[in-house]
Design a protein around this motif. Structure first.
Motif, mmCIF file in Angstrom:
data_model
loop_
_atom_site.group_PDB
_atom_site.id
_atom_site.type_symbol
_atom_site.label_atom_id
_atom_site.label_comp_id
_atom_site.label_asym_id
_atom_site.label_seq_id
_atom_site.Cartn_x
_atom_site.Cartn_y
_atom_site.Cartn_z
ATOM 1 N N GLY A 1 0.819 -1.212 0.000
ATOM 2 C CA GLY A 1 0.000 0.000 0.000
ATOM 3 C C GLY A 1 0.849 1.257 0.000
ATOM 4 O O GLY A 1 0.565 2.221 -0.722
ATOM 5 N N TYR A 2 1.910 1.246 0.798
ATOM 6 C CA TYR A 2 2.802 2.403 0.853
ATOM 7 C C TYR A 2 3.465 2.661 -0.495
ATOM 8 O O TYR A 2 3.773 3.802 -0.843
ATOM 9 N N GLY B 1 -4.224 5.843 13.713
ATOM 10 C CA GLY B 1 -4.913 5.288 12.556
ATOM 11 C C GLY B 1 -6.415 5.278 12.739
ATOM 12 O O GLY B 1 -6.971 6.042 13.533
ATOM 13 N N VAL B 2 -7.095 4.416 12.013
ATOM 14 C CA VAL B 2 -8.556 4.339 12.043
ATOM 15 C C VAL B 2 -9.000 3.560 13.273
ATOM 16 O O VAL B 2 -8.519 2.461 13.531
ATOM 17 N N ILE C 1 -4.106 7.002 5.779
ATOM 18 C CA ILE C 1 -4.843 5.755 5.905
ATOM 19 C C ILE C 1 -6.296 5.950 5.486
ATOM 20 O O ILE C 1 -6.941 5.026 4.978
ATOM 21 N N LEU C 2 -6.832 7.164 5.649
ATOM 22 C CA LEU C 2 -8.204 7.447 5.224
ATOM 23 C C LEU C 2 -8.333 7.360 3.706
ATOM 24 O O LEU C 2 -9.342 6.875 3.189
ATOM 25 N N ASP D 1 -13.104 12.622 -1.490
ATOM 26 C CA ASP D 1 -11.987 12.470 -2.429
ATOM 27 C C ASP D 1 -11.120 13.720 -2.509
ATOM 28 O O ASP D 1 -9.883 13.636 -2.492
ATOM 29 N N ALA D 2 -11.753 14.881 -2.618
ATOM 30 C CA ALA D 2 -10.984 16.119 -2.825
ATOM 31 C C ALA D 2 -10.038 16.413 -1.659
ATOM 32 O O ALA D 2 -8.837 16.623 -1.874
ATOM 33 N N PRO D 3 -10.527 16.446 -0.411
ATOM 34 C CA PRO D 3 -9.578 16.707 0.683
ATOM 35 C C PRO D 3 -8.535 15.603 0.856
ATOM 36 O O PRO D 3 -7.401 15.881 1.236
ATOM 37 N N LEU D 4 -8.900 14.355 0.565
ATOM 38 C CA LEU D 4 -7.921 13.278 0.663
ATOM 39 C C LEU D 4 -6.831 13.441 -0.393
ATOM 40 O O LEU D 4 -5.657 13.143 -0.145
#
Length: 535
Positions: free
Chosen positions: A139-140, A287-288, A444-445, A466-469
């Protein structure tokens, strides 16, 4: 325009990170200065099926792997700031698609070969080649283009799209550097310790499946992280990880001094290690948090007001006060409080059953004869899939189930094995998922919610996260990352994409002979400064 990490992270706000008691506690002060030598007998709750930190994802495995490898950088657990380790300094380009690291002198792998730019390239290419076998590293490095050897001490790592998260990822054991010779062995061989050649303060010695893993001190080690409390070799001669799955046996072994320390102390067992010569180091996971993650394309969860009502219908303090202990915090965001750029959104997560009922009534959901609401002949019900990755998961969900019945919502609980839960998550065949994910970075989000990544909520393209991420992933500048990360956290809760419940906490316990057991930024064990006394 490039920037050094030290400059780009200067404005990072300190995290609220207060441990119940420090790793050394009063016993460390009573024992005098640290003394080298001895073996730490550490009881862990599950058997790592792999000890290669580049491949694993469980705490049991990562707590072993962290001691074997060094990383390019380290992350301060208290502030989230990225600090030097194998790299003395680094720069990123303006859009965070390229990172250049300048390596320190003198570091070597346990086979004697140098930690140079060529070794770093071989290691990162090797992690990318693992694909899904690298449970976290894949993922990284999802958008990894490649690594360039600029000179023997300078390495440039490139990505195809902005990847600000990589700076924090470079501090993790999942991207810890292995020697080129390690890749002459297969991934499965490295999992068993064969050819697992790192530059860390300990080396692999032996593995007996479901019994014990032993690490030994690396002689001559002198290139530790700038965050370590001392420099030079580790204090311990050996670390013996004893696999003790049964919580009662694990706590009994510590109480009878058969073990020096244990992980995964269960809430019911915490009181016996409060005082009496024992210490309980704790740290909340970044994290989450543990949450009900909604699939917005399924059943009643297509109705945003239903999802919002579920968020309001959960009494989080009752969960931590009843099922858990004061070491566990009610969720105040989708991210845990130990996560860089966490935003305290407590008002959005306040228990508000009246508000929940009002939302449901405005959406046409009326109470049925058994108290569960209905609409057009359909019951207000959704299923949550979970596994016992945390011992108290079932008890927590049963209490949440009772709480939601009070607003007329029927939460059906379905326990699956961890493997089955993974398969269900990958298939998308769920209404609610119950899980947590540890990472000391808000990206992670993006991994879990973005339509360009895993998109566990199955959001449409025109969604508010999506935009802020995307913004937070495009810069390491905290002045830009922080508001974007906060906007994403707020949108996830306001639209009911997730109903956060509580923060997972790592609770350890150790007796009077163990000292300096520490946590790194991801709440995994860092044992370089650990030492033992007495007999």
């Amino acid at each position: 325009m490039s920037r050094t990490a030290a400059t780009s992270l200067l404005a990072l706000t300190a995290l609220v990170l207060t441990a119940c008691s420090s790793a050394g506690g009063a016993t460390g002060a009573d024992a005098g200065p640290p003394k080298p030598g001895g073996t730490l007998r550490l009881g862990i709750s599950s058997s790592p099926d792999c000890v290669d930190p580049q491949q694993v994802g469980t705490n049991a495995s990562l707590n072993v792997g962290r001691q074997l490898v060094d990383s390019l950088t380290d992350q301060d657990p208290a502030t989230g700031e990225i600090k030097p380790w194998l790299a003395e300094k680094w720069e990123s380009n303006a859009d965070s698609t390229s990172f250049t690291f300048h390596l320190r002198d003198g570091a070597t792998f346990s086979d004697g070969s140098p930690v140079d730019a060529a070794a770093v390239k071989t290691s990162f290419d090797g992690i990318k080649a693992l694909g899904p076998k690298s449970q976290l590293g894949s993922g990284y490095l999802a958008v990894y283009k490649g690594t360039t050897v600029v000179d023997p001490k300078t390495v440039k790592i490139d990505f195809s799209v902005p990847s600000a998260q990589f700076l924090q990822a470079s501090s993790t054991m999942s991207l810890g550097v292995l020697a080129p010779a390690a890749y002459q062995k297969t991934a499965d061989q490295r999992c068993q310790g064969n050819g697992l050649i790192g530059s860390g303060p300990f080396v692999f010695e032996s593995l007996k499946q479901n019994q014990e893993i032993v690490l030994a001190k690396r002689k001559g080690y002198h290139w530790g992280s700038s965050l370590f409390k001392h420099q030079g070799e580790a204090y311990l001669d050996k670390i013996a990880y004893k696999i003790v799955p049964e919580p009662g046996v694990r706590t009994g072994s510590l109480a009878s001094a058969q073990l020096d320390a244990i992980t995964d102390v269960q809430p019911v067992d915490e009181p016996q290690f409060t005082g009496n010569g024992f210490t309980e180091p704790t740290r909340p996971n970044p994290g989450v948090v543990f949450n009900l993650h909604a699939n917005v394309t399924r059943g009643v969860l297509t109705d945003e007001k239903v999802r919002q009502a579920v968020v309001k219908g959960i009494d989080r303090p009752e969960v931590t006060n009843t099922v858990l202990t004061p070491n566990y915090k009610p969720a105040t965001s989708i991210l845990g409080s130990a996560t860089p750029f966490y935003a305290d959104l407590s008002p959005l997560l306040a228990y508000d059953p009246a508000g929940a009922k009002s939302l449901l009534e405005s959406a046409g959901w009326v109470p049925g004869p058994d108290g569960i609401r209905t609409k057009d002949g359909r019951r207000l019900t959704a299923k949550v899939v979970f596994s016992l990755v945390f011992n108290q998961n079932k008890s927590v969900l049963e209490l949440v189930q009772q709480q939601l019945r009070k607003i007329g919502f029927d939460l059906q609980i379905e326990q699956r094995t961890t493997a089955e839960s993974v398969q269900i998550t990958q298939s998308g065949d769920y209404e609610y998922l119950w899980y947590n994910t540890t990472r000391a970075d808000p990206d992670i989000l993006r991994n879990l919610f973005s339509t360009k990544a895993n998109n566990r909520s199955k959001l449409p393209a025109d969604n508010p996260v999506d935009a802020p991420l995307d913004v937070q992933s495009s810069t390491v500048d905290p002045a830009k990352r922080k508001p974007a990360a906060e906007a994403a956290q707020r949108a996830i809760i306001e639209h009911g994409y997730s109903a956060p419940v509580f923060e997972l906490t790592q609770v350890l316990a150790h007796g009077p002979n163990a000292h300096g057991i520490g946590f790194e930024a991801s709440s995994r064990l860092q044992l370089f400064d650990t030492w033992v006394s007495g007999s």
